[in-house]
Design a protein around this motif. Structure first.
Motif, PDB file in Angstrom:
ATOM      1  N   LYS A  40     -19.066   3.624   2.213  1.00  0.00           N
ATOM      2  CA  LYS A  40     -18.221   3.471   1.159  1.00  0.00           C
ATOM      3  C   LYS A  40     -17.001   4.376   1.480  1.00  0.00           C
ATOM      4  CE  LYS A  40     -21.916   3.525  -2.517  1.00  0.00           C
ATOM      5  NZ  LYS A  40     -22.566   4.085  -3.482  1.00  0.00           N
ATOM      6  N   LEU A  41     -16.968   5.424   1.862  1.00  0.00           N
ATOM      7  CA  LEU A  41     -15.843   6.115   2.657  1.00  0.00           C
ATOM      8  C   LEU A  41     -14.964   5.293   3.522  1.00  0.00           C
ATOM      9  CD1 LEU A  41     -17.049   9.765   2.882  1.00  0.00           C
ATOM     10  CD2 LEU A  41     -15.558   8.908   1.137  1.00  0.00           C
ATOM     11  N   LYS A  69      -8.962  -0.024   2.927  1.00  0.00           N
ATOM     12  CA  LYS A  69      -8.231  -0.393   1.899  1.00  0.00           C
ATOM     13  C   LYS A  69      -7.117   0.354   1.749  1.00  0.00           C
ATOM     14  CE  LYS A  69     -11.804  -2.048  -1.194  1.00  0.00           C
ATOM     15  NZ  LYS A  69     -12.651  -2.165  -2.361  1.00  0.00           N
ATOM     16  N   ILE A  70      -7.042   1.719   1.678  1.00  0.00           N
ATOM     17  CA  ILE A  70      -5.824   2.640   1.976  1.00  0.00           C
ATOM     18  C   ILE A  70      -4.949   2.390   2.988  1.00  0.00           C
ATOM     19  CG2 ILE A  70      -5.160   5.109   1.824  1.00  0.00           C
ATOM     20  CD1 ILE A  70      -7.660   5.777   0.240  1.00  0.00           C
ATOM     21  N   PHE A  88      -0.868   0.833   3.416  1.00  0.00           N
ATOM     22  CA  PHE A  88       0.193   1.479   4.111  1.00  0.00           C
ATOM     23  C   PHE A  88       0.819   0.723   5.310  1.00  0.00           C
ATOM     24  CE2 PHE A  88      -1.650   5.185   1.913  1.00  0.00           C
ATOM     25  CZ  PHE A  88      -0.420   5.600   1.227  1.00  0.00           C
ATOM     26  N   THR A  89       0.114  -0.413   5.751  1.00  0.00           N
ATOM     27  CA  THR A  89       0.488  -1.158   7.061  1.00  0.00           C
ATOM     28  C   THR A  89       0.981  -2.443   6.719  1.00  0.00           C
ATOM     29  OG1 THR A  89      -1.630  -1.875   7.419  1.00  0.00           O
ATOM     30  CG2 THR A  89      -0.944   0.123   8.636  1.00  0.00           C
TER      31      THR A  89
END
Length: 180
Positions: free
Chosen positions: A167-168, A174-175, A179-180
């Motif tokens: 999950k992490l 996703k995060i 940013f990319t």
């Protein structure tokens, strides 16, 4: 820890040390960790540095006791471990529990350079370590007497940790994409 009648605090210290003991491996290149060959002495010494890295990462974030357990996970009761070459009296039962757990986990899984050990091979390794004084005899003996029960419980606990990790990892991906 339960079999040795440790307190809840002691069992929790071992638990958190076990979860974080290899955090210092983030400083070691994957190509080196997963090298399918015998490592050179300087490479082995570099990998051994993951213990000091873990201490640095965890410093001032966790109790000194948890960090001590983390820092002794590769020590051995006969002084043959690393990074400090500590001997039995310089360590305690909590340290010995993580040491045995680390050995068993490492032997239980395939490595790039060898197949996983069978239960019989692990038992033989631990018995030899008891006889030669490499491992704390009391802790290793308790583990061996309760091998199946402990391994089944560890397997169940590992599943829940793996689910949390997955999950992490998805959240991180996703995060990262945003940013990319």
């Amino acid at each position: 820890g339960r079999k040795l009648r440790m307190t809840e605090v002691e069992k929790n210290e071992i638990y958190y040390a076990a979860l974080l003991h290899d955090v210092g491996m983030v400083t070691i290149p994957k190509e080196l960790v997963n090298a399918p060959r015998k490592l050179k002495e300087e490479e082995v010494n570099f990998i051994h540095g993951h213990v000091a890295s873990a201490e640095g990462i965890l410093q001032d974030k966790l109790s000194k006791e948890i960090i001590k357990i983390v820092s002794t996970h590769h020590e051995r009761f006969d002084g043959s471990g690393y990074p400090r070459g500590l001997k039995g009296k310089a360590m305690d039962t909590k340290d010995a529990i993580l040491q045995i757990a680390e050995v068993v986990v490492n032997l239980s899984v395939d490595k790039p350079y060898r197949k996983a050990y069978t239960k019989d091979e692990i038992v033989t390794e631990l018995n030899n370590g008891i006889v030669t004084g490499v491992y704390d005899g009391k802790v290793a003996d308790i583990f061996l007497k309760n091998y199946d029960e402990i391994m089944a419980l560890a397997s169940e606990k590992a599943k829940s940790v793996l689910i949390t990790h997955q999950k992490l990892q998805l959240s991180y991906e996703k995060i990262h994409k945003s940013f990319t």
